[in-house]
Write a protein that holds these residues in place. Sequence first.
Motif, PDB file in Angstrom:
ATOM      1  N   LYS A   1       7.199 -16.696 -37.032  1.00 18.57           N
ATOM      2  CA  LYS A   1       8.481 -17.099 -36.453  1.00 18.57           C
ATOM      3  C   LYS A   1       8.654 -16.521 -35.060  1.00 18.57           C
ATOM      4  O   LYS A   1       9.112 -17.201 -34.130  1.00 18.57           O
ATOM      5  N   VAL A   2       8.285 -15.241 -34.887  1.00 19.51           N
ATOM      6  CA  VAL A   2       8.388 -14.606 -33.566  1.00 19.51           C
ATOM      7  C   VAL A   2       7.473 -15.312 -32.570  1.00 19.51           C
ATOM      8  O   VAL A   2       7.852 -15.549 -31.412  1.00 19.51           O
ATOM      9  N   ASN A   3       6.281 -15.663 -33.005  1.00 18.18           N
ATOM     10  CA  ASN A   3       5.344 -16.362 -32.128  1.00 18.18           C
ATOM     11  C   ASN A   3       5.912 -17.704 -31.676  1.00 18.18           C
ATOM     12  O   ASN A   3       5.766 -18.105 -30.515  1.00 18.18           O
ATOM     13  N   SER A   4       6.587 -18.392 -32.593  1.00 25.46           N
ATOM     14  CA  SER A   4       7.212 -19.670 -32.247  1.00 25.46           C
ATOM     15  C   SER A   4       8.316 -19.482 -31.219  1.00 25.46           C
ATOM     16  O   SER A   4       8.463 -20.272 -30.280  1.00 25.46           O
ATOM     17  N   LEU A   5       9.091 -18.392 -31.346  1.00 32.29           N
ATOM     18  CA  LEU A   5      10.155 -18.114 -30.383  1.00 32.29           C
ATOM     19  C   LEU A   5       9.583 -17.798 -28.998  1.00 32.29           C
ATOM     20  O   LEU A   5      10.144 -18.212 -27.976  1.00 32.29           O
ATOM     21  N   TRP A   6       8.470 -17.065 -28.952  1.00 30.86           N
ATOM     22  CA  TRP A   6       7.848 -16.772 -27.656  1.00 30.86           C
ATOM     23  C   TRP A   6       7.380 -18.054 -26.980  1.00 30.86           C
ATOM     24  O   TRP A   6       7.466 -18.192 -25.752  1.00 30.86           O
ATOM     25  N   ARG A   7       6.875 -18.998 -27.758  1.00 26.48           N
ATOM     26  CA  ARG A   7       6.458 -20.273 -27.163  1.00 26.48           C
ATOM     27  C   ARG A   7       7.665 -21.036 -26.612  1.00 26.48           C
ATOM     28  O   ARG A   7       7.570 -21.682 -25.568  1.00 26.48           O
ATOM     29  N   ARG A   8       8.792 -20.930 -27.287  1.00 26.92           N
ATOM     30  CA  ARG A   8      10.005 -21.570 -26.780  1.00 26.92           C
ATOM     31  C   ARG A   8      10.438 -20.956 -25.455  1.00 26.92           C
ATOM     32  O   ARG A   8      10.899 -21.659 -24.553  1.00 26.92           O
ATOM     33  N   VAL A   9      10.294 -19.639 -25.332  1.00 29.96           N
ATOM     34  CA  VAL A   9      10.682 -18.971 -24.079  1.00 29.96           C
ATOM     35  C   VAL A   9       9.853 -19.496 -22.912  1.00 29.96           C
ATOM     36  O   VAL A   9      10.369 -19.684 -21.800  1.00 29.96           O
ATOM     37  N   GLU A  10       8.565 -19.741 -23.159  1.00 24.41           N
ATOM     38  CA  GLU A  10       7.683 -20.177 -22.083  1.00 24.41           C
ATOM     39  C   GLU A  10       8.083 -21.524 -21.498  1.00 24.41           C
ATOM     40  O   GLU A  10       7.908 -21.759 -20.300  1.00 24.41           O
ATOM     41  N   VAL A  11       8.624 -22.401 -22.340  1.00 25.96           N
ATOM     42  CA  VAL A  11       8.970 -23.745 -21.857  1.00 25.96           C
ATOM     43  C   VAL A  11      10.458 -23.892 -21.556  1.00 25.96           C
ATOM     44  O   VAL A  11      10.880 -24.899 -20.998  1.00 25.96           O
ATOM     45  N   GLU A  12      11.256 -22.892 -21.918  1.00 28.51           N
ATOM     46  CA  GLU A  12      12.699 -22.978 -21.714  1.00 28.51           C
ATOM     47  C   GLU A  12      13.044 -22.736 -20.245  1.00 28.51           C
ATOM     48  O   GLU A  12      12.557 -21.790 -19.625  1.00 28.51           O
ATOM     49  N   GLU A  13      13.892 -23.589 -19.687  1.00 25.50           N
ATOM     50  CA  GLU A  13      14.302 -23.448 -18.295  1.00 25.50           C
ATOM     51  C   GLU A  13      15.669 -22.790 -18.158  1.00 25.50           C
ATOM     52  O   GLU A  13      15.961 -22.174 -17.136  1.00 25.50           O
ATOM     53  N   SER A  14      16.506 -22.918 -19.168  1.00 26.25           N
ATOM     54  CA  SER A  14      17.854 -22.343 -19.109  1.00 26.25           C
ATOM     55  C   SER A  14      17.787 -20.822 -19.293  1.00 26.25           C
ATOM     56  O   SER A  14      17.224 -20.310 -20.266  1.00 26.25           O
ATOM     57  N   THR A  15      18.374 -20.090 -18.342  1.00 19.62           N
ATOM     58  CA  THR A  15      18.382 -18.632 -18.412  1.00 19.62           C
ATOM     59  C   THR A  15      19.159 -18.140 -19.627  1.00 19.62           C
ATOM     60  O   THR A  15      18.725 -17.220 -20.324  1.00 19.62           O
ATOM     61  N   GLN A  16      20.299 -18.756 -19.871  1.00 22.33           N
ATOM     62  CA  GLN A  16      21.114 -18.343 -21.012  1.00 22.33           C
ATOM     63  C   GLN A  16      20.393 -18.584 -22.327  1.00 22.33           C
ATOM     64  O   GLN A  16      20.452 -17.775 -23.252  1.00 22.33           O
ATOM     65  N   GLU A  17      19.687 -19.727 -22.409  1.00 24.62           N
ATOM     66  CA  GLU A  17      18.957 -20.020 -23.640  1.00 24.62           C
ATOM     67  C   GLU A  17      17.820 -19.026 -23.842  1.00 24.62           C
ATOM     68  O   GLU A  17      17.499 -18.638 -24.969  1.00 24.62           O
ATOM     69  N   LYS A  18      17.193 -18.579 -22.741  1.00 21.87           N
ATOM     70  CA  LYS A  18      16.160 -17.550 -22.853  1.00 21.87           C
ATOM     71  C   LYS A  18      16.730 -16.266 -23.441  1.00 21.87           C
ATOM     72  O   LYS A  18      16.114 -15.629 -24.299  1.00 21.87           O
TER      73      LYS A  18
END
Length: 271
Positions: free
Chosen positions: A148-165
């Motif tokens: 699950k943590v690995n999946s979240l790190w992948r989301r961070v890499e593609v996320e552009e919104s600062t707040q969402e990060k």
Amino acid sequence: MISLILCNVSYALEDIKPSTNTLIKKPLIERYVFDELKALRTDQQKLREDVTKQITISELSVSDRAIAYATDTINNIFYIIAAASSILLIVGLKSLKELKENNKQLVETKILELSKDFEERLVHIESKAKQRFELIVQTQEHLEQTEKVNSLWRRVEVEESTQEKLNIYDEILKISPTCVEALTYKAHTLLDLNETRWALSLCDQAIILDDNYALSYWQRARANAKLEDIDEAISDIKLAIEIVPSLQEELRNENSFDVLSKNKNFIKLLT
């Protein structure tokens, strides 16, 4: 092992500037992590099956030995009883009634001893089986959390919104409150939002958890520089470079350190 893989991947991604080769390697790295997780899950399932099979075989073996032991003991007791009865009848030391009662007590005592020994062995086997099962469950939970943590790190890499990060970093910290990387990268994002005091607090927490993580000192140096705490900023820069010498090349590219450009100690670090 998974944490080591993730940390190595994280460090590698931080130290390498984005390029065409990096974009090509990212799917390979992710595929490598997925393959490792799949292999670990397969090994864990095999371990569970092997443990269950071994426990079953052990229980059957113990039962067979206990039954055989009880049968042999009872047979020996009856042989002893028969011999003793013959002797007593010959010498006339005891009456038939007394002999019968004594024999009964003797048999009952032996059976009780055998039963107690068998119960103790079963309790021991059950205890070991329970420990193995708990270990399997803990390992399975750890694998699920890591995935699950690995999946979240992948989301961070593609996320552009600062707040969402920031929200994703918070999710990672809920799963793993001692994740130094999540604390450090959250501090980095907060510095970009000019939340300097908050970022400084997160860097302090990360350094308490791991005082050998260079990026924590680097982000704290950025925060101290923004707060114009020059001495502390330079001290943290030195610590970061001692741990990862290649960070020295990034000093000229870090806008947060512009305020230090005229400081003689900072100039020494540049040269």
